[in-house]
Design a protein around this motif. Structure first.
Motif, PDB file in Angstrom:
ATOM      1  N   ASN A  74       0.851  -1.191   0.000  1.00 57.01           N
ATOM      2  CA  ASN A  74       0.000   0.000   0.000  1.00 57.01           C
ATOM      3  C   ASN A  74       0.887   1.243   0.000  1.00 57.01           C
ATOM      4  O   ASN A  74       1.808   1.361   0.810  1.00 57.01           O
ATOM      5  N   SER A  75       0.614   2.151  -0.919  1.00 55.75           N
ATOM      6  CA  SER A  75       1.393   3.392  -1.026  1.00 55.75           C
ATOM      7  C   SER A  75       0.453   4.584  -0.899  1.00 55.75           C
ATOM      8  O   SER A  75      -0.398   4.821  -1.768  1.00 55.75           O
ATOM      9  N   THR A  96       4.736   4.072   2.534  1.00 52.08           N
ATOM     10  CA  THR A  96       4.480   2.744   1.983  1.00 52.08           C
ATOM     11  C   THR A  96       4.434   1.681   3.072  1.00 52.08           C
ATOM     12  O   THR A  96       5.212   1.716   4.024  1.00 52.08           O
ATOM     13  N   THR A  97       3.503   0.744   2.889  1.00 52.33           N
ATOM     14  CA  THR A  97       3.417  -0.441   3.737  1.00 52.33           C
ATOM     15  C   THR A  97       3.558  -1.670   2.864  1.00 52.33           C
ATOM     16  O   THR A  97       2.798  -1.843   1.900  1.00 52.33           O
ATOM     17  N   PRO A 105       4.126  -6.769   8.532  1.00 45.37           N
ATOM     18  CA  PRO A 105       4.193  -5.658   7.583  1.00 45.37           C
ATOM     19  C   PRO A 105       5.311  -4.682   7.947  1.00 45.37           C
ATOM     20  O   PRO A 105       5.608  -4.457   9.123  1.00 45.37           O
ATOM     21  N   THR A 106       5.919  -4.100   6.923  1.00 45.99           N
ATOM     22  CA  THR A 106       6.948  -3.082   7.099  1.00 45.99           C
ATOM     23  C   THR A 106       6.426  -1.769   6.551  1.00 45.99           C
ATOM     24  O   THR A 106       5.910  -1.720   5.430  1.00 45.99           O
ATOM     25  N   THR A 107       6.540  -0.713   7.340  1.00 52.39           N
ATOM     26  CA  THR A 107       6.061   0.585   6.904  1.00 52.39           C
ATOM     27  C   THR A 107       7.187   1.609   6.993  1.00 52.39           C
ATOM     28  O   THR A 107       8.101   1.491   7.817  1.00 52.39           O
TER      29      THR A 107
END
Length: 275
Positions: A74-75, A96-97, A105-107
């Protein structure tokens, strides 16, 4: 499969060009205002070179990626644009995720970008043209950065003579010229050279409602990877006092792609404000 994809893309382009040329040559039939929102304001709501201050909240929800099963991304992008004389400035900050399979998840923030387009004078009525430099700063965190300072050129065009069809394009070429930080001796990083054409097609249905297609095509000129999304969505332009709101949703499918991690299917949602 690739041959079919190329045929679909060619057919899409031919239809878009044919419809746009026909619409631009047709007489401009005026339409009644919509709650104080006249047709020119509706057209300018989608003009990336409109002489107005603009704040946009855009979100790309990527539901599937090529070569990475069950991963999503997701951006969220915050954009501000403002004309200063003949110069049109636009700055973008992404957030961004990335959600890989079987991992948390990395954000993080992505790379900040800005362009300054000189809007050409003495263009025909209903036509906006411009060109200028761009800069990308490696501000990204948690692996969301390309770790390179980049520069390049941006060129933009928007054709809005017709009240039915508006057509435009944003063409950007960016290349790296410096690393984010000095690398240890003996370690070299790969250079970046990316071409991103974007074609805008807006079909007015009346009352501020319109159909849209605005997929951003990406070509990595070094690796040979590419991604060609085709989109079809719907939007609505609304006026509230002196503010113009533009709300839209556009599903996009990548008919042609090369390279692991390229978006396959995504939904583009946006909320634009002109003031």
């Amino acid at each position: 499969m690739k041959a079919l994809s190329r045929i679909l893309i060619s057919a899409y382009m031919m239809c878009a060009i044919t419809i746009a040329v026909s619409a631009q040559n047709a007489p401009a039939a005026p339409q009644p205002p919509n709650n104080g929102l006249d047709m020119e304001a509706i057209k300018q709501a989608n003009n990336p070179l409109a002489p107005k201050k603009t704040f946009n909240v855009h979100n790309y929800a990527t539901h599937s990626l090529y070569g990475v099963e069950d991963a999503t991304m997701n951006s969220l992008m915050l954009r501000y644009a403002q004309p200063i004389g003949p110069i049109f400035l636009r700055a973008t900050m992404p957030f961004t995720t990335l959600a890989p399979v079987n991992s948390s998840p990395t954000t993080g923030f992505g790379d900040f970008s800005v362009f300054a387009i000189y809007k050409l004078p003495n263009t025909p009525e209903g036509v906006s043209l411009g060109i200028g430099p761009m800069l990308v700063a490696p501000t990204g965190s948690h692996g969301m950065s390309q770790d390179k300072w980049q520069t390049g050129l941006s060129a933009m065009a928007f054709f809005a003579k017709s009240h039915t069809i508006q057509l435009g394009t944003l063409l950007q070429w960016q290349f790296s010229f410096a690393d984010k930080e000095e690398l240890p001796e003996g370690i070299e990083s790969e250079d970046i050279s990316i071409l991103t054409p974007q074609i805008f097609i807006f079909w007015q249905l009346g009352g501020g409602t319109y159909l849209r297609s605005t997929g951003i095509w990406s070509f990595d000129l070094n690796s040979g990877n590419y991604n060609v999304p085709l989109g079809l969505g719907i939007g609505k332009v609304i006026k509230a006092g002196n503010l113009i709101f533009n709300i839209f949703m556009e599903p996009q499918y990548s008919a042609l792609a090369e390279g692991m991690g390229q978006p396959k299917f995504q939904t583009f949602i946006g909320f634009n404000t002109q003031f």
